[in-house]
Design a protein around this motif. Structure first.
Motif, PDB file in Angstrom:
ATOM      1  N   ALA A  23       0.892  -1.231  -0.297  1.00  0.00           N
ATOM      2  CA  ALA A  23       0.018   0.222  -0.132  1.00  0.00           C
ATOM      3  C   ALA A  23       0.842   1.016   0.198  1.00  0.00           C
ATOM      4  O   ALA A  23       0.646   2.513  -0.656  1.00  0.00           O
ATOM      5  N   TRP A  24       1.354   1.411   0.625  1.00  0.00           N
ATOM      6  CA  TRP A  24       2.451   2.384   0.433  1.00  0.00           C
ATOM      7  C   TRP A  24       4.198   1.932   0.186  1.00  0.00           C
ATOM      8  O   TRP A  24       4.771   3.279  -1.122  1.00  0.00           O
ATOM      9  N   ILE A  26       5.287  -0.163  -3.026  1.00  0.00           N
ATOM     10  CA  ILE A  26       5.042   0.349  -4.699  1.00  0.00           C
ATOM     11  C   ILE A  26       4.920   1.461  -5.666  1.00  0.00           C
ATOM     12  O   ILE A  26       5.654   2.387  -5.655  1.00  0.00           O
ATOM     13  N   PRO A  27       3.925   2.391  -4.605  1.00  0.00           N
ATOM     14  CA  PRO A  27       3.936   3.829  -4.610  1.00  0.00           C
ATOM     15  C   PRO A  27       5.640   4.836  -4.481  1.00  0.00           C
ATOM     16  O   PRO A  27       5.246   5.425  -5.384  1.00  0.00           O
ATOM     17  N   GLN A  30       7.628   3.300  -7.036  1.00  0.00           N
ATOM     18  CA  GLN A  30       7.219   4.248  -8.012  1.00  0.00           C
ATOM     19  C   GLN A  30       7.427   5.274  -8.173  1.00  0.00           C
ATOM     20  O   GLN A  30       8.137   5.940  -9.452  1.00  0.00           O
ATOM     21  N   SER A  31       7.337   6.392  -7.046  1.00  0.00           N
ATOM     22  CA  SER A  31       7.215   7.619  -7.157  1.00  0.00           C
ATOM     23  C   SER A  31       8.690   8.153  -7.233  1.00  0.00           C
ATOM     24  O   SER A  31       9.545   8.704  -8.045  1.00  0.00           O
ATOM     25  N   ILE A  34       9.561   7.554 -11.421  1.00  0.00           N
ATOM     26  CA  ILE A  34       9.471   8.722 -11.841  1.00  0.00           C
ATOM     27  C   ILE A  34      10.535  10.011 -11.487  1.00  0.00           C
ATOM     28  O   ILE A  34      10.800  10.564 -12.507  1.00  0.00           O
ATOM     29  N   ILE A  35      11.093  10.024  -9.792  1.00  0.00           N
ATOM     30  CA  ILE A  35      12.163  11.174  -9.801  1.00  0.00           C
ATOM     31  C   ILE A  35      12.918  10.678 -10.828  1.00  0.00           C
ATOM     32  O   ILE A  35      13.287  12.105 -11.627  1.00  0.00           O
ATOM     33  N   GLU A  90       6.677  -7.548  -7.700  1.00  0.00           N
ATOM     34  CA  GLU A  90       5.405  -8.061  -8.617  1.00  0.00           C
ATOM     35  C   GLU A  90       6.106  -8.113  -9.244  1.00  0.00           C
ATOM     36  O   GLU A  90       6.608  -7.858 -10.575  1.00  0.00           O
TER      37      GLU A  90
END
Lengths: 174, 197
Positions: A23-24, A26-27, A30-31, A34-35, A90
């Motif tokens: 819930a925390w 993976i995001p 991923q963030s 992206i940075i 994953e």
């Protein structure tokens, strides 16, 4: 074989940890990834603009690459770390896709381009500043490399939509 | 709320364009990818300027020269990002509108605009005095640090939106949004399980 590896990986404890905290975790990962994309694409973009003569003309090519190339390299390390974490978190979703492997191929291509460019610039600095940077073929190569980055980003997003590749996607056979 | 925006959001979702994007297999992923490319160029180029203001990189270059060189690309990328974002919003407007992370993201975007205004009213007025200095005056540094923090926040919120919304039109909007307590405790958000995209 890849599928078996991915399934095995998903039973290991680092993978289970990430799956249980997805819930925390993976995001967040991923963030950061992206940075990393922003750091790499933004820095590489400045080098391409300099080669094309569209920005940074108050700086030499050497000055421009010394300023931005380390950010490309370090950004890529950041993406490697976060990318590996995403695969561990994953495994099947990432590895059993066509998009992922095409992306990795393009990452290898673009890395070879970048290393060859930096080597050549170090060896023939004068020639690069005076003639090579103005050559059409070199400028075309800069645009092509930028487009490969764009392709890499698109493929990264397509990992989540691998079914659009139809029969090419191993995910659709599963 | 004084104005009921829900009918407006519903009609936005019903437009031919939104329907076309929803019905297509690859339009939405392409919009997302273009959004990522745009935001990477926005954040990538803005952080070059922010690091210059902070005196952490490009300290030998004229600030004015760098800004005129780089910011036009930042704006072009911003237009691309905003446009693709708007198109994605139309496909599922009422869900995004009620999403907590979407709201925080919009708030942060507004604050980055305000931050830019602060720069124009402070250090932006005296550029001639510090153009060749390795860093900006204190106000300029504060603006740069805030800008970096807020853009990182925008990126994180954007990614969380993808985890807490779903494109399925049937999904009811989570009325109170997702609370940060849920987020920190790692429990799934209320409402339907998020579809991973």
């Amino acid at each position: 074989m890849v599928k078996q590896f991915a399934e095995w990986l998903s039973t290991t404890s680092p993978s289970l940890f990430l799956q249980n905290h997805n819930a925390w975790a993976i995001p967040t990962i991923q963030s950061v990834h992206i940075i990393g994309i922003a750091v790499v694409l933004g820095s590489a973009f400045m080098i391409y603009l300099r080669i094309l003569g569209w920005a940074g003309m108050d700086q030499t090519l050497r000055q421009t690459t010394s300023r931005f190339a380390p950010w490309v390299t370090n950004g890529l390390y950041l993406m490697l770390v976060t990318g590996v974490l995403m695969v561990i978190g994953e495994p099947v979703r990432e590895l059993v896709t066509f998009s992922f492997w095409l992306k990795m191929f393009l990452v290898a291509v673009v890395t070879i381009f970048a290393v060859a460019f930096r080597r050549s610039l170090r060896k023939n600095e004068r020639r690069w500043e005076e003639t090579l940077v103005k050559r059409r073929s070199i400028q075309g190569l800069a645009i092509l490399t930028f487009l490969i980055w764009v392709g890499i980003i698109i493929l990264g997003r397509l990992i989540a939509y691998d079914h659009i590749w139809g029969p090419w996607s191993p995910a659709t056979k599963a | 709320m004084l104005i009921d925006v829900d009918p407006l959001l519903k009609s936005l979702e019903a437009t031919a364009l939104a329907t076309k994007i929803r019905d297509s297999v690859f339009l939405f992923p392409m919009l997302e990818s273009t959004h990522v490319i745009g935001l990477a160029l926005v954040f990538g180029t803005i952080s070059i300027i922010d690091l210059r203001l902070l005196g952490l990189a490009s300290t030998q270059r004229s600030f004015q020269r760098m800004a005129s060189d780089i910011l036009k690309w930042t704006w072009a990328a911003f237009v691309l990002t905003a446009l693709t974002g708007l198109l994605m919003f139309t496909t599922n407007a009422s869900v995004y509108y009620h999403n907590l992370y979407f709201r925080i993201k919009m708030l942060l975007l507004a604050l980055t605009g305000l931050n830019m205004l602060c720069f124009e009213l402070t250090a932006g007025r005296t550029i001639r005095n510090w153009d060749q200095s390795p860093s900006a005056p204190r106000a300029g540094k504060a603006v740069a640090a805030l800008s970096l923090a807020m853009w990182i926040g925008v990126i994180c919120m954007g990614r969380l939106i993808g985890f807490t919304t779903t494109r399925a039109a049937a999904a009811p909007p989570p009325p109170a949004g997702v609370s940060f307590d849920d987020f920190l405790q790692g429990s799934p958000p209320p409402g339907p399980p998020p579809k991973r995209e």
